[in-house]
Structure formats: structure tokens, C-alpha cells
Design an enzyme around this catalytic site. Structure first.
Site, PDB file in Angstrom:
ATOM      1  N   HIS A  44      18.422  -4.039  24.845  1.00 35.45           N
ATOM      2  CA  HIS A  44      18.247  -3.687  26.247  1.00 35.45           C
ATOM      3  C   HIS A  44      17.272  -2.528  26.423  1.00 35.45           C
ATOM      4  CE1 HIS A  44      21.658  -6.309  26.499  1.00 35.45           C
ATOM      5  NE2 HIS A  44      21.648  -6.255  27.807  1.00 35.45           N
ATOM      6  N   ASP A 175      31.024   0.684  26.365  1.00 33.05           N
ATOM      7  CA  ASP A 175      29.997  -0.139  27.017  1.00 33.05           C
ATOM      8  C   ASP A 175      30.033  -1.490  26.324  1.00 33.05           C
ATOM      9  OD1 ASP A 175      27.801  -1.283  28.187  1.00 33.05           O
ATOM     10  OD2 ASP A 175      26.323  -0.012  27.182  1.00 33.05           O
ATOM     11  N   MET A 176      30.582  -2.481  26.999  1.00 35.57           N
ATOM     12  CA  MET A 176      30.790  -3.741  26.293  1.00 35.57           C
ATOM     13  C   MET A 176      30.505  -4.941  27.172  1.00 35.57           C
ATOM     14  SD  MET A 176      34.948  -3.961  26.157  1.00 35.57           S
ATOM     15  CE  MET A 176      35.899  -4.347  27.639  1.00 35.57           C
ATOM     16  N   TRP A 227      41.212 -16.279  25.377  1.00 34.46           N
ATOM     17  CA  TRP A 227      41.578 -16.527  26.761  1.00 34.46           C
ATOM     18  C   TRP A 227      41.700 -15.224  27.564  1.00 34.46           C
ATOM     19  CZ3 TRP A 227      44.290 -17.895  22.425  1.00 34.46           C
ATOM     20  CH2 TRP A 227      45.395 -17.104  22.086  1.00 34.46           C
ATOM     21  N   LYS A 228      42.002 -14.111  26.884  1.00 35.37           N
ATOM     22  CA  LYS A 228      42.116 -12.836  27.601  1.00 35.37           C
ATOM     23  C   LYS A 228      40.745 -12.369  28.094  1.00 35.37           C
ATOM     24  CE  LYS A 228      46.171 -11.379  24.965  1.00 35.37           C
ATOM     25  NZ  LYS A 228      46.746 -10.335  24.073  1.00 35.37           N
ATOM     26  N   GLY A 308      31.593   5.388  21.432  1.00 33.93           N
ATOM     27  CA  GLY A 308      30.356   6.119  21.646  1.00 33.93           C
ATOM     28  C   GLY A 308      29.953   7.012  20.493  1.00 33.93           C
TER      29      GLY A 308
END
Length: 336
Positions: A44, A175-176, A227-228, A308
Site C-alpha cells: 500500500h 491494522d488488518m 465463518w467468524k 504494531g
């Protein structure tokens, strides 16, 4: 190759100005891309420059647009981003949410009709370094199958939480992506000729695989927690649309203006000084970090890290040896 910060930033700024951005906005966006690269989030940072330039060229991003206020409800405000640059739109709205937090203790800004904000964690870090706790997310177009399906109907909907660090320490930052690995991570791993550390999706035959290229080809990335993660992504999409008065994946899919074109974003900022003193906060954070690091390691572990904390190692390496940039990506940027 290894380059210094200003060399990378100035080249990216040149590109963005060439594709129609003002010097001020190009500077802000180039700095954010370079900071992401400095932190090792290459996908990014430098990895997104050519794509963003292409969006500017196609008119999918309006380089002159700024957010405008649509609704003011005290500690809650709604802004329309008018398809402006995702980075400058998000920075503006984070600043507005900070002002609300200063006044009310908490502030929420919903930003609709915006574009890709690049690395979501950048805004959490920005707020944390100014002393605020933050919870933020964006919805996206459909890029992930719901659990039990093989066609994409969910956004990856990056989710961010950040807390100012104790005295002298970096902020805590989560941050995911909601998939096990973001598409940017898959691409960078493939370019490096490597496999994923753990399975990250399905191949075209429906088999779990650690081959990033096979997952990119099938477009069947794996939701974290199965599924979560699928349910979490769904709820972030719905809440992103509702809390910004914007749109979700079902409509973003039809906007047709690239990754995150028309997305809805939420920035929740909290002033911790209105809750507890800094000494108390530092004590809580240090105690929590010490507690997790006291756990016995398994035989394959490189250590336990607070969210982090891993960026510190990359920054140290980049300070000593220069910031890593993939040769092919740098040539691509230079050619723009």
C-alpha cells in the site's frame, strides 16, 4: 534496491502532480505512500502508486475534490468525499473527528463517496501520535467469498484500532484486512517468489493453499477465523454504509471505479485524557504487554509482539540500510 525517504517521496509526488494533483495534495499523498513503505507495508506504499496514477488518468479519482459536511449531529458528522483522493479525504475527516473528541470526549465522522485510503493504519498512527484512541474502518467492493460460497460477495473491509503508546514507546496499532492475507500481501509474496506462512485461500479446485498466485487466480481468499471473519466483514460493510449514510458492497460493485471507488469509511476518535490520566494509561499498557510477553514460547516462535511492535524492526533496518523498494515497482514508478 534501497532508497532514502525523500527520494521515494519526491518521485511519487512528481508522478501525482503529473497526473493532475495540486502540489499540496500530491505532497500529502506521496508522504503517506512513503511512510507505508518505510513501515514495510510495501503493498500500500510504492506498490499502489501506479494503480492510483491510473485511477487519476481514468477520472475515477477527482484530484480537486474536498469533503463537504452533509450532516451535523453533535459528536457525529457525515461528510461526502466527492470521489476525491482517499488519503486527503481521510486525513481531513480524522482531523474533524479529533475536534469532536476534544469537545465531547468522543467524535465520529462518517465519510461516504470516497476512494481508496491506502494503508488504513496510517490514520490510526496519525491520531495516536496526537494522543487519541481510534477505531476506524472502510468497506470495499466484493473481493472475498462469504463462508460457504465460492463467489465474491464480501468486502475485505480493513479494520484499525490504535492507542497512544507509553512514554517513549510507539503506539499500539491493529491494522488488518478481514481475510487471512490481503490481496496486496499476496501480490508482494508472489513477486518475491515465496509461499505464504499459512494457507490463505483456495485454489481453482477448492483446495486450501499457501500459493499466493493460485489464490489470486481463484479470487477465493480465506476469511480470518473462517465463518467468524465472514460475519465480521459483513457487519463492517453494513455499519460502514449505515453510519456514513453511504453505500455497501452490493452497490460499490456497480460503481465501476476501481478498488474502493465509492467506499464508506468510519473514524471514531476518543480523547483518553477525559477518562484517565496518562500515568494510569501507561501502567495499563505496560502491564498488558508484559503479561503477553511472559508466555512461554513454542518451538517455532520468533517471539511475542504487541500489535504494531513489529514495525520497529523494519524501521530500524530501513534507517540503517535505506528503504527497500522492489526493483520492478521502482522502474514502473520512474516510467510514469
Amino acid at each position: 534496491m534501497r532508497l532514502d525517504f525523500d527520494e521515494i517521496k519526491n518521485e511519487i509526488k512528481r508522478v501525482f502532480m503529473k497526473y493532475g494533483m495540486s502540489e499540496e495534495k500530491a505532497e500529502a499523498c506521496a508522504r503517506m505512500h512513503t511512510e507505508s513503505t518505510y513501515d514495510g507495508i510495501y503493498s500500500h506504499g510504492t506498490g499502489r502508486v501506479a494503480r492510483f496514477a491510473d485511477y487519476l488518468k481514468k477520472g475515477w479519482v477527482n484530484p480537486d475534490a474536498d469533503p463537504t459536511l452533509e450532516k451535523d449531529a453533535g459528536a457525529v458528522r457525515i461528510y461526502d468525499g466527492h470521489m476525491g483522493p482517499g488519503i486527503t479525504n481521510a486525513l481531513y475527516c480524522v482531523e474533524e473527528a479529533m475536534k469532536l473528541a476534544d469537545r465531547y470526549g468522543i467524535g465520529m465522522v462518517g465519510l461516504k463517496n470516497t476512494t481508496h485510503w491506502m494503508r488504513g493504519g496510517s490514520y490510526g498512527l496519525y491520531a495516536a501520535k496526537k494522543g487519541y484512541i481510534s477505531i476506524m474502518w472502510t468497506n470495499t467492493e466484493s473481493v472475498m467469498p462469504p463462508w460457504g460460497a465460492k463467489e465474491c460477495r464480501l468486502g475485505n473491509n480493513p479494520f484499525v484500532m490504535a492507542v497512544p503508546g507509553p512514554e517513549g514507546a510507539d503506539p499500539l496499532l491493529l491494522d488488518m484486512a478481514i481475510s487471512q492475507y490481503a490481496y496486496g500481501k499476496l501480490a508482494m509474496t508472489r513477486l518475491a517468489g515465496k509461499k505464504l506462512p499459512f494457507p490463505g485461500g483456495f485454489d481453482k479446485d477448492g483446495n486450501l493453499t499457501d500459493d499466493p498466485g493460485a489464490i489470486e487466480a481463484s479470487r477465493r481468499i480465506l476469511p480470518m477465523g473462517y465463518w467468524k471473519g465472514s460475519s465480521f466483514a459483513f457487519m463492517l460493510d453494513v455499519l460502514g454504509a449505515l453510519l456514513s449514510d453511504g453505500i455497501g458492497a452490493a452497490d460499490i460493485d456497480h460503481v465501476g471505479k476501481g478498488s474502493c471507488g465509492g467506499a464508506s469509511q468510519i473514524m471514531i476518535l476518543i480523547d483518553p485524557d477525559k477518562i484517565s490520566g496518562k500515568e494510569r494509561r501507561d501502567e495499563v499498557i505496560r502491564k498488558a504487554i508484559t503479561h503477553i510477553k511472559s508466555a512461554a514460547l513454542d518451538g517455532h516462535s520468533a517471539g511475542v509482539f504487541a500489535p504494531g511492535e513489529d514495525f520497529a524492526r523494519l524501521r530500524k533496518d530501513h534507517d540503517e540500510h535505506g528503504i527497500f523498494v522492489d526493483d520492478s515497482i521502482w522502474k514502473e514508478i520512474l516510467a510514469l
